[in-house]
Structures are given as C-alpha cells and as structure tokens.
Design a protein around this motif. Structure first.
Motif, short mmCIF file in Angstrom:
data_model
loop_
_atom_site.label_atom_id
_atom_site.label_comp_id
_atom_site.label_asym_id
_atom_site.label_seq_id
_atom_site.Cartn_x
_atom_site.Cartn_y
_atom_site.Cartn_z
N PHE A 72 -4.18 11.84 8.36
CA PHE A 72 -6.09 11.81 7.76
C PHE A 72 -5.39 12.02 6.33
N TYR A 73 -4.32 13.32 5.70
CA TYR A 73 -4.08 13.26 4.38
C TYR A 73 -3.51 11.50 3.97
N ARG A 74 -2.25 11.58 4.47
CA ARG A 74 -1.96 10.11 4.16
C ARG A 74 -2.60 9.09 4.15
N GLY A 75 -3.98 9.20 5.30
CA GLY A 75 -4.63 7.75 4.80
C GLY A 75 -5.71 8.21 3.42
N PHE A 76 -6.01 9.21 3.29
CA PHE A 76 -6.70 9.61 2.44
C PHE A 76 -5.83 9.36 1.31
N SER A 132 0.80 -1.30 -0.28
CA SER A 132 0.14 -0.01 0.16
C SER A 132 1.04 1.01 -0.19
N TYR A 133 0.41 2.14 -0.40
CA TYR A 133 0.83 3.87 -0.57
C TYR A 133 1.76 3.93 1.39
N ASP A 134 0.86 4.13 1.77
CA ASP A 134 1.23 4.48 3.60
C ASP A 134 2.41 3.57 3.83
N ALA A 135 1.91 2.04 3.69
CA ALA A 135 3.25 1.06 4.21
C ALA A 135 4.44 1.44 3.04
N HIS A 180 8.65 2.90 10.27
CA HIS A 180 7.45 3.34 11.06
C HIS A 180 6.55 2.97 10.70
N TRP A 181 6.22 1.83 9.58
CA TRP A 181 4.84 1.90 9.36
C TRP A 181 4.17 0.78 10.70
N ALA A 182 2.99 1.63 11.26
CA ALA A 182 2.33 0.61 12.35
C ALA A 182 2.55 -0.80 12.42
N ALA A 183 1.55 -1.35 10.98
CA ALA A 183 1.10 -2.32 10.66
C ALA A 183 2.03 -3.63 10.64
N PHE A 184 3.89 -3.73 10.42
CA PHE A 184 4.48 -4.12 10.78
C PHE A 184 4.91 -4.76 11.97
N ASP A 185 4.27 -3.89 12.91
CA ASP A 185 4.15 -4.07 14.66
C ASP A 185 4.88 -5.28 15.26
N VAL A 186 6.30 -5.27 14.68
CA VAL A 186 7.45 -6.15 15.29
C VAL A 186 7.31 -6.39 16.36
N PRO A 187 8.24 -8.15 17.02
CA PRO A 187 7.58 -8.90 16.28
C PRO A 187 6.05 -9.68 16.48
N ARG A 188 5.23 -9.37 16.70
CA ARG A 188 4.13 -9.39 16.52
C ARG A 188 3.65 -9.88 15.28
N HIS A 189 4.16 -9.60 14.07
CA HIS A 189 2.96 -9.72 12.85
C HIS A 189 4.59 -10.72 12.08
N LYS A 194 -10.86 0.33 4.27
CA LYS A 194 -10.09 2.21 3.63
C LYS A 194 -10.54 2.80 4.98
N PHE A 195 -10.98 1.88 6.46
CA PHE A 195 -10.52 2.38 7.30
C PHE A 195 -9.08 2.77 7.89
N ASP A 196 -8.36 1.47 7.75
CA ASP A 196 -7.26 0.72 7.90
C ASP A 196 -5.93 2.44 7.88
N SER A 197 -6.51 2.31 6.78
CA SER A 197 -5.42 3.65 6.50
C SER A 197 -5.43 5.14 6.85
N TYR A 198 -6.29 5.14 7.53
CA TYR A 198 -6.28 6.53 9.00
C TYR A 198 -6.10 5.67 9.89
N TYR A 199 -5.93 4.86 10.39
CA TYR A 199 -5.50 4.54 11.75
C TYR A 199 -4.56 3.61 11.98
N VAL A 200 -4.01 3.07 11.13
CA VAL A 200 -2.63 3.04 10.64
C VAL A 200 -1.68 4.17 11.23
N SER A 201 -1.87 5.12 10.02
CA SER A 201 -1.36 6.20 9.49
C SER A 201 -1.43 6.80 10.94
N LEU A 202 -2.02 7.05 11.94
CA LEU A 202 -2.32 8.16 13.14
C LEU A 202 -1.86 7.13 13.52
N LEU A 203 -1.24 5.72 14.23
CA LEU A 203 -0.48 5.26 14.98
C LEU A 203 1.33 6.04 14.75
#
Length: 285
Positions: free
Chosen positions: A259-263, A190-193, A199-208, A235-244
C-alpha cells in the motif's frame, strides 16, 4: 515475426526477469532505444502454454486468495469508470469491440447500457465463463474483419500480442472514421516499476512481450496515422501490482508495504504523469 524483427535489432540489456506465474524460467528484458520500449527475449515457441495457470486471474472469476479478492473488488469499480469513458464519446452505431475480453465483465456492463457488444478472447475457459453471463465471444480477431466499430478496447492486452505493428494496423482498419481505440498498458517508467525492478509484477514475462512508455505508444500509433487524444491514469494498478511485486520479492504478501509503495507511486506520478498503468485514448482521423 514479420515487421517485428526490427524491434529486436540493436537491443541493449535492461533486466533479467523471472516468470513467477507458470515456469520459473528467466527472460531478458531488453531496451529498444528507437521506440523507447522494452522487449522480452526470447519469445517461447509454445507461448500459449504460459497462460495455463489458475493464477492467471483475468481468465477466471476466482476469489480464492486475498489477491484474488482485491482484484475482483477493484474490477467492479474500474468497470464503471471504463463505461463512463466510452459513454463520453459521440458515436454513430454504438458498436464496441473488446479485444482480450476475458470472462466478459466489461462487455456485460456495456451491453446493459445500450452498446452493441463484440469480443475476442483466445482462452476457451474464459469464453465459456463469459457465455454463462450472456456475453458471446469469438476466438480470433480475424472473425471480425468485415465489421466496423466506434470503439475498440484493449484493457491490458497490447503487451501480449505477437505481431505488434500488423496488429495495430488491423485494428485501425476495423475502426470507423472518428472512432477510438482505448489501450491500457503497464508503464515501466513508473515509480513502482523502478522500485521493484526485476520483481515488478507487471513485467510478467514471457506473457508480456512488450513493455511500453508513453513515447512508444505515441510512435506506434502515429505510424498508422492515429493520434493519442488523451492519457489517463489507472491509480488502482499501483496497489495491486505492488501487492504481487512484494510477494515476488520476499515470498510473502506484505499489504502494508505494498500500500505504501502504491500510494507513493501515485503521489510521484501527480507531477511526472508516470502512473503504474496508463489508459491511452487514440483517435482515428
């Protein structure tokens, strides 16, 4: 580690990521070219200890922080969408198994809408919270080995499982003919990744442990003779993940930036299909 050894062969460096939730330790995120996915290395021996944090929100109903409140508000909207999705399937027994059921909110909604509900959750604290809602969960998937389900859901769970190929095989064995597995996972394409990188929160190492692309999901499930029937955006995930991610990157919560990056991520995904997280509907033939 069994069959998973093959995932660790011939890996190439991708990013060095930090555990922002529990340990502050760093982990390598490596590329497995054959499966077009990323692999976290090394895997801690005491991995269960890396979930022991009040910040691990899927195990709580916390509304303490702004991020907590955003998460809980969005959860209520997404629960309705998840229910609508499983209600669209033609089923025989209306048996649904939710793997990684957290505090039981999805199963509670299903139960209130005439589904026979079953769930697995390793966190005792989350199990206790779910029980208070009238949702009773098991700790281990093996406790359901003799059951058959029309729908098995894994909402942001597959990236956590240690024995990936064996786990997928076992899920297929538990599925009725024509049944479906629903898998929701982050998408590192994804673009946000790409924007937030380490720093992308969805990498969430080492849990992921695993970081999937669309290609990797198709390949993994084709190996057990299942087919991805449909792919849907979260679609909501991009906003929440970008916040983190903004918080991890700068040490501050920057809602406007997030919000801008998620959008922007969602806008770019309209043509690329590379949303921050994706839902895969996988059919058993």
């Amino acid at each position: 580690m069994g069959k998973e050894k093959e995932f660790y062969k011939g890996l190439l460096p991708f990013l060095n990521c930090k555990d922002y939730t529990v340990s502050e330790e760093s982990y390598e995120v490596m590329v497995n070219q054959e499966y077009k996915m990323l692999v976290t290395s090394p895997v801690p021996v005491d991995l269960e200890n890396y979930y022991k944090s009040e910040d691990y929100i899927s195990h709580t109903d916390s509304k303490k922080t702004v991020l907590d409140k955003v998460y809980q508000s969005v959860k209520n909207i997404t629960l309705k969408r998840k229910l609508r999705l499983i209600n669209s399937f033609k089923t025989t027994t209306k048996n649904v198994l939710d793997v990684g059921a957290g505090t039981g909110d999805f199963l509670k909604v299903c139960k209130n809408n005439s589904w026979n509900t079953f769930g697995v959750e390793p966190s005792i604290d989350a199990i206790n919270i779910a029980a208070g809602k009238g949702v009773f969960l098991k700790e281990q998937l093996s406790e359901f080995q003799n059951e058959k389900f029309d729908v098995i859901t894994l909402w942001h769970v597959l990236e956590h499982v240690e024995n990936l190929q064996d786990y997928i095989f076992n899920l297929k064995q538990m599925l009725s003919k024509g049944g479906r597995i629903i898998v929701a996972v982050p998408n590192y394409k994804s673009y946000d990744a790409k924007y937030y990188k380490e720093h992308w929160a969805a990498f969430d190492v080492p849990r992921h442990l695993w970081h999937f692309s669309q290609c990797s999901i198709h390949k993994l499930f084709s190996e057990v003779e299942m087919i991805v029937d449909k792919t849907l955006p979260m679609k909501f995930d991009s906003y929440y993940v970008s916040l983190l991610s903004e918080k991890y990157k700068s040490g501050k919560t920057k809602p406007i930036n997030a919000f801008y990056r998620g959008f922007l991520s969602n806008m770019k995904a309209r043509s690329s299909s590379q949303y921050s997280s994706l839902i895969y509907v996988i059919k058993n033939y």
